[in-house]
Design an enzyme around this catalytic site. Sequence first.
Site, short mmCIF file in Angstrom:
data_model
loop_
_atom_site.label_atom_id
_atom_site.label_comp_id
_atom_site.label_asym_id
_atom_site.label_seq_id
_atom_site.Cartn_x
_atom_site.Cartn_y
_atom_site.Cartn_z
N CYS A 187 0.68 -1.15 -0.01
CA CYS A 187 -0.07 -0.01 -0.10
C CYS A 187 1.05 1.29 0.18
O CYS A 187 1.60 1.54 1.08
CB CYS A 187 -0.91 0.07 1.28
N GLY A 188 1.12 1.76 -0.90
CA GLY A 188 1.76 3.15 -1.44
C GLY A 188 1.25 4.33 -0.49
O GLY A 188 2.00 5.15 0.23
N HIS A 189 0.09 4.75 -0.53
CA HIS A 189 -0.38 5.66 0.38
C HIS A 189 0.02 5.48 1.76
O HIS A 189 0.22 6.15 2.56
CB HIS A 189 -1.88 5.85 0.02
N GLY A 196 -0.32 4.28 -4.69
CA GLY A 196 0.94 4.20 -4.73
C GLY A 196 1.34 2.93 -5.25
O GLY A 196 2.30 2.85 -6.10
N SER A 197 0.70 1.85 -4.94
CA SER A 197 0.88 0.63 -5.38
C SER A 197 0.61 0.71 -6.85
O SER A 197 1.18 -0.11 -7.94
CB SER A 197 0.62 -0.60 -4.69
N ASP A 227 -10.32 3.80 -3.87
CA ASP A 227 -9.05 4.56 -3.24
C ASP A 227 -9.48 5.97 -3.64
O ASP A 227 -9.54 6.60 -4.60
CB ASP A 227 -7.80 4.24 -3.97
O1 HY3 Z 1 -1.76 3.51 -2.36
C1 HY3 Z 1 -1.96 2.38 -2.28
O2 HY3 Z 1 -1.16 1.70 -2.86
C2 HY3 Z 1 -3.11 1.83 -1.77
N1 HY3 Z 1 -4.22 2.79 -1.47
C3 HY3 Z 1 -5.40 1.89 -1.04
C4 HY3 Z 1 -5.29 0.61 -1.97
C5 HY3 Z 1 -3.74 0.43 -2.15
O3 HY3 Z 1 -3.35 -0.42 -1.27
#
Ligand code: HY3
Length: 344
Positions: free
Chosen positions: A97-99, A264-265, A259
């Site tokens: 999870c990038g965020h 991020g991912s 999201d």
């Molecule tokens: O930023 C992300 O990668 C995540 N945000 C919610 C779903 C992903 O895991």
Amino acid sequence: MEIQLPPHEGDELSVVDMHTGGEPLRIIHSGYPEVKGDSVLSKRRYVREHLDHLRRVLMFEPRGHYDMYGALIVDSELAEADLGVLFMHNEGYSTMCGHAVIALGRFAVDYKLVKEPQSPETQVNIHCPCGLVKAFVEYSEGKTGGVRFLSVPAFAFSTDATVSVEKFGDVTVDISYGGAFYAFVDAKRFGLDVTTSRTRDLVDAATAVTNAVKSQVKLHHPTSDDLAFLYGTILTDGKDDYSSDPTANMCVFAEAQVDRSPTGSGVTARVALQYHKGLIQLNQTRTFQSGATGSQFTGRAVKETKCGDFKAVVVEVSGRAFYTGVSRFVQEPEDKLTHGFLLK
Ligand SMILES: O=C(O)[C@H]1NCC[C@@H]1O
């Protein structure tokens, strides 16, 4: 006024809430029972099998909501990791999870999970279920700021695959891995626009694609079967050729969860895909915009690498997270709704 907690069952669960580009992150830092397992990946299995009731308590209503996202800090088996983390959402446990990494980078520096912070950037090594992710947190005069991270090797798994999607017929999808697998489709294929269409319509189309890919494409990951599942579908504006203009996308993951951030991912996976297709070069930075909130991350491929037999890239993603509050959650024994519920 000093607020006392009422008599309650079990330990109080203490969290710090943040958001990254509008996407919530509930960081659980105390109150969880011991999470057993000799690796972060096996701890992910353990919480799924033994502690899933706590995910529902913290993610679902009345303490959370359908689109809540959480991060549980755990020990890592890697000497170079500053912390380990398990990610949770409305359906289970993600692998990347990038965020969350962007928020956790700040959190780790602010709450002293790393030794001496350095200016202008402090490195925080975060062991995610998909592997070690290196975050670099802006740090100046005691304050944390933006975060960039280098993710695990990302690769295009399959391009231009045709799947049969309920209500939409044959749809061409790309599948790419950025710590989690995503299917990518231009929203125009469904007559939609990721920034102006109704969220419900985008969710329905993306969910239909996810269901189709899950049932028709067998995924595999070179290092672990635990990583080999489709996490969601990202609808895009189709602007994959290099441009200094932002490109928008909307990620629908887990159980039709939306999201609010540019993901991020997902950015990691999309950059790997664009690089694989020869649409961007190493170190060409692109801006990715959330169709939901307009918030932005940047992403670029910084070097080539391998993941098993896949040609892969290391991708750097940058963004900014903010604190929204802290909470101490309890469960009163008489509360019939204490275990959590969701409204769809
Ligand atoms: O930023 C992300 O990668 C995540 N945000 C919610 C779903 C992903 O895991």
